[in-house]
Write a protein that holds these residues in place. Structure first.
Motif, PDB file in Angstrom:
ATOM      1  N   GLY A   1       0.799  -1.230   0.000  1.00 17.54           N
ATOM      2  CA  GLY A   1       0.000   0.000   0.000  1.00 17.54           C
ATOM      3  C   GLY A   1       0.823   1.266   0.000  1.00 17.54           C
ATOM      4  N   ASN A   2       0.443   2.185   0.893  1.00 20.76           N
ATOM      5  CA  ASN A   2       1.118   3.482   0.936  1.00 20.76           C
ATOM      6  C   ASN A   2       2.604   3.341   1.247  1.00 20.76           C
ATOM      7  OD1 ASN A   2      -0.975   5.126   0.238  1.00 20.76           O
ATOM      8  ND2 ASN A   2      -1.694   5.391   2.336  1.00 20.76           N
TER       9      ASN A   2
ATOM     10  N   LEU B   1       4.497   0.974   0.194  1.00 20.02           N
ATOM     11  CA  LEU B   1       5.138   0.633  -1.087  1.00 20.02           C
ATOM     12  C   LEU B   1       5.311   1.890  -1.939  1.00 20.02           C
ATOM     13  CD1 LEU B   1       6.097  -1.374  -3.255  1.00 20.02           C
ATOM     14  CD2 LEU B   1       3.730  -1.766  -3.862  1.00 20.02           C
ATOM     15  N   TYR B   2       4.277   2.721  -1.973  1.00 15.61           N
ATOM     16  CA  TYR B   2       4.371   3.950  -2.760  1.00 15.61           C
ATOM     17  C   TYR B   2       5.462   4.867  -2.225  1.00 15.61           C
ATOM     18  CZ  TYR B   2       0.084   2.791  -5.238  1.00 15.61           C
ATOM     19  OH  TYR B   2      -0.848   2.181  -6.024  1.00 15.61           O
TER      20      TYR B   2
ATOM     21  N   PHE C   1       8.713   3.656  -3.450  1.00 20.42           N
ATOM     22  CA  PHE C   1       8.913   4.091  -4.833  1.00 20.42           C
ATOM     23  C   PHE C   1       9.411   5.537  -4.867  1.00 20.42           C
ATOM     24  CE2 PHE C   1       5.996   0.771  -6.681  1.00 20.42           C
ATOM     25  CZ  PHE C   1       6.936   0.278  -7.566  1.00 20.42           C
TER      26      PHE C   1
ATOM     27  N   PRO D   1       6.044   4.528 -11.365  1.00 19.94           N
ATOM     28  CA  PRO D   1       6.261   5.962 -11.197  1.00 19.94           C
ATOM     29  C   PRO D   1       7.580   6.445 -11.811  1.00 19.94           C
ATOM     30  CG  PRO D   1       5.705   4.932  -9.096  1.00 19.94           C
ATOM     31  CD  PRO D   1       5.798   3.846 -10.090  1.00 19.94           C
ATOM     32  N   ILE D   2       8.646   5.651 -11.662  1.00 13.82           N
ATOM     33  CA  ILE D   2       9.949   6.145 -12.124  1.00 13.82           C
ATOM     34  C   ILE D   2       9.977   6.267 -13.647  1.00 13.82           C
ATOM     35  CG2 ILE D   2      12.440   5.728 -12.093  1.00 13.82           C
ATOM     36  CD1 ILE D   2      12.133   4.460  -9.420  1.00 13.82           C
TER      37      ILE D   2
ATOM     38  N   GLU E   1       2.090  -5.072  -7.747  1.00  9.94           N
ATOM     39  CA  GLU E   1       1.474  -4.839  -6.434  1.00  9.94           C
ATOM     40  C   GLU E   1       0.979  -3.406  -6.327  1.00  9.94           C
ATOM     41  OE1 GLU E   1       0.651  -6.936  -4.139  1.00  9.94           O
ATOM     42  OE2 GLU E   1       1.655  -8.559  -5.195  1.00  9.94           O
ATOM     43  N   ALA E   2       1.826  -2.472  -6.798  1.00  2.83           N
ATOM     44  CA  ALA E   2       1.453  -1.055  -6.729  1.00  2.83           C
ATOM     45  C   ALA E   2       0.178  -0.825  -7.532  1.00  2.83           C
ATOM     46  CB  ALA E   2       2.586  -0.183  -7.264  1.00  2.83           C
TER      47      ALA E   2
ATOM     48  N   TYR F   1      -2.844  -2.330  -5.677  1.00  2.00           N
ATOM     49  CA  TYR F   1      -3.241  -1.498  -4.544  1.00  2.00           C
ATOM     50  C   TYR F   1      -3.995  -0.258  -5.024  1.00  2.00           C
ATOM     51  CZ  TYR F   1      -2.960   1.542  -0.475  1.00  2.00           C
ATOM     52  OH  TYR F   1      -3.279   2.379   0.555  1.00  2.00           O
TER      53      TYR F   1
ATOM     54  N   GLU G   1      -7.865   0.646  -4.021  1.00  2.00           N
ATOM     55  CA  GLU G   1      -8.246   1.879  -3.323  1.00  2.00           C
ATOM     56  C   GLU G   1      -9.327   2.631  -4.083  1.00  2.00           C
ATOM     57  OE1 GLU G   1      -7.110   3.495  -0.262  1.00  2.00           O
ATOM     58  OE2 GLU G   1      -6.788   1.340  -0.024  1.00  2.00           O
TER      59      GLU G   1
END
Lengths: 237, 203
Positions: free
Chosen positions: A84-85, A87-88, A91, B112-113, B155-156, B159, B163
């Motif tokens: 979840g958060n 993991l973010y 990143f 994201p990267i 996974e990201a 998730y 959400e």
């Protein structure tokens, strides 16, 4: 140059040519290193799975120029499963490092700071203090260390009742009366950040704004994608 | 060494995965020397496919029809939706043969990267699909099964979707990860084993 069995965290990997990967590594002795892992995409070997972000490996590489060749790598028996958060946030750490850390610039402490931060994220501790701690540490390693106890222009200590402003190349100083309110820092917040005490919401807010303001000139105009992603999931943050 | 047309053909063949200069030369010479009819057919079908194939309006997989075969099939369970990263994953699950619901293909994962965000993988379209009221209560999507890859990016992505789908009155589940069937524990990597232990279940 040959490097043997250097501990390394994978920050990022992207496809390169038909069967190879280009990986960004964070190492204790060489800082950030970009290397080619040749032929790992050819078969679905377990080796490929190791080259995912946040896994810790022992790596060997050779090469003097910008592009190193990963000659071998193995798992360092250290497995994270971030969720979840958290993991973010991890990143976000990686994106900061890939964007800001110059290659082959030795940052011994940063590796361990990163490792601790990941371990804390794995334990699902409170995210904000961890990220702020890492951001200020990264600034320090990049040569922009902030002294949270000193008013640099007057040469005296930061006082809890005072109001301060901050400049990335100088540090904290007594605020001019006309600075925008968003930039204004209360002395007590600065001292709380110095002590690592993020219990007060006002300190959190101030620390977040401060870290963003300090990182902004280094990051340039390109936005941080992991931050955008985090914001979409947590609109009130 | 070759004339311009042959050179151009070789250069074009190199856009295929796994084809370097040597293989491209072999392919080009084979087509021109031995199999002109095959070459003609290849050229025609390439042209037709590139012009005709688009994405399914419902699940985003590749198809030249408005809706792909699976989405158009009324005998499949409309209340189950499986979210996967690529059309290849759909094929793999179909070959396993146990899943009878429908699919949604992201055509990628969040990274994201690399600057790949939710808008690039059609999450908004997915949410719209979940909100859509088909009129018939049996056709409403009750469960979303997230079958993105067991990588950190997968996974990201899972998730993020969970959400976004939270307030939509839909059950969101994630496929299990762990020890492969028929494998031996001794030879399984530590990461997979650790995951298998942390998501064990009581019998």
């Amino acid at each position: 140059m040959r490097v043997d069995l250097q501990p390394a965290y994978i920050l990022h990997s992207r496809p390169y040519r038909d069967t190879s990967l280009l990986v960004d590594l964070l190492t204790p002795d060489f800082g950030r290193v970009t290397a080619i892992a040749r032929g790992v995409r050819k078969t679905k070997t377990p080796k490929r799975q190791l080259l995912n972000p946040f896994s810790r490996l022992l790596v060997c590489w050779q090469g003097k120029t910008d592009m190193k060749l990963l000659t071998s790598f193995e798992a360092d028996n250290h497995f994270l499963s971030l969720k979840g958060n958290h993991l973010y946030s991890a990143f976000y750490l990686n994106e900061l490092l890939v964007r800001l850390l110059p290659e082959m610039d030795r940052h011994n402490g940063l590796f361990f700071a990163y490792e601790q931060c990941l371990a804390a994220l794995q334990q699902e501790l409170d995210i904000e203090p961890l990220l702020r701690g890492f951001e200020f540490r990264l600034l320090e390693e990049l040569g922009y260390a902030l002294d949270f106890t000193l008013d640099v222009r007057n040469g005296c200590e930061i006082e809890a009742q005072g109001f301060y402003d901050c400049h990335i190349q100088e540090g904290f100083y007594a605020a001019a009366p006309d600075i925008p309110e968003a930039y204004l820092l209360k002395g007590e917040w600065i001292l709380a950040i110095a002590a690592g005490n993020y219990s007060a919401p006002a300190t959190r807010q101030a620390a977040k704004k401060l870290a963003r303001r300090m990182l902004k000139p280094l990051l340039g105009s390109k936005p941080l994608h992991s931050r955008e992603l985090f914001k979409q999931i947590n609109p009130d943050n | 060494m070759f004339s311009p047309l042959i050179d151009e053909l070789m250069a074009s063949l190199r856009c295929l995965p796994g084809v370097g200069p040597k293989s491209a030369q072999r392919m080009a010479l084979h087509l021109l020397e031995r199999d002109r009819a095959g070459a003609e057919r290849l050229a025609m079908s390439l042209q037709k496919a590139v012009a005709g194939v688009g994405r399914c309006e419902r699940c985003r997989t590749l198809t030249e029809q408005k809706f792909c075969g699976i989405c158009a099939n009324n005998r499949r369970d409309n209340s189950l939706l499986c979210v996967v990263e690529t059309p290849g994953d759909v094929l793999a699950i179909e070959q396993a043969g146990t899943y009878q619901g429908k699919y949604f293909v992201l055509l990628g994962h969040l990274s994201p990267i690399d600057g790949i965000g939710p808008e690039d993988i059609g999450v908004d379209q997915l949410i719209k699909l979940l909100q859509h009221d088909p009129g018939h209560p049996e056709d409403r999507i009750r469960e979303v099964i997230l079958a993105t890859n067991p990588t950190v990016e997968g996974e990201a992505t899972a998730y993020y979707i969970s959400e976004r789908a939270k307030n939509l009155n839909v059950t969101v589940s994630r496929i299990a990860h762990g020890v492969p069937l028929g494998g031996e524990l001794e030879f399984i990597d530590g990461g997979t084993l650790a995951h298998a232990f942390s998501s064990r279940r009581s019998l």
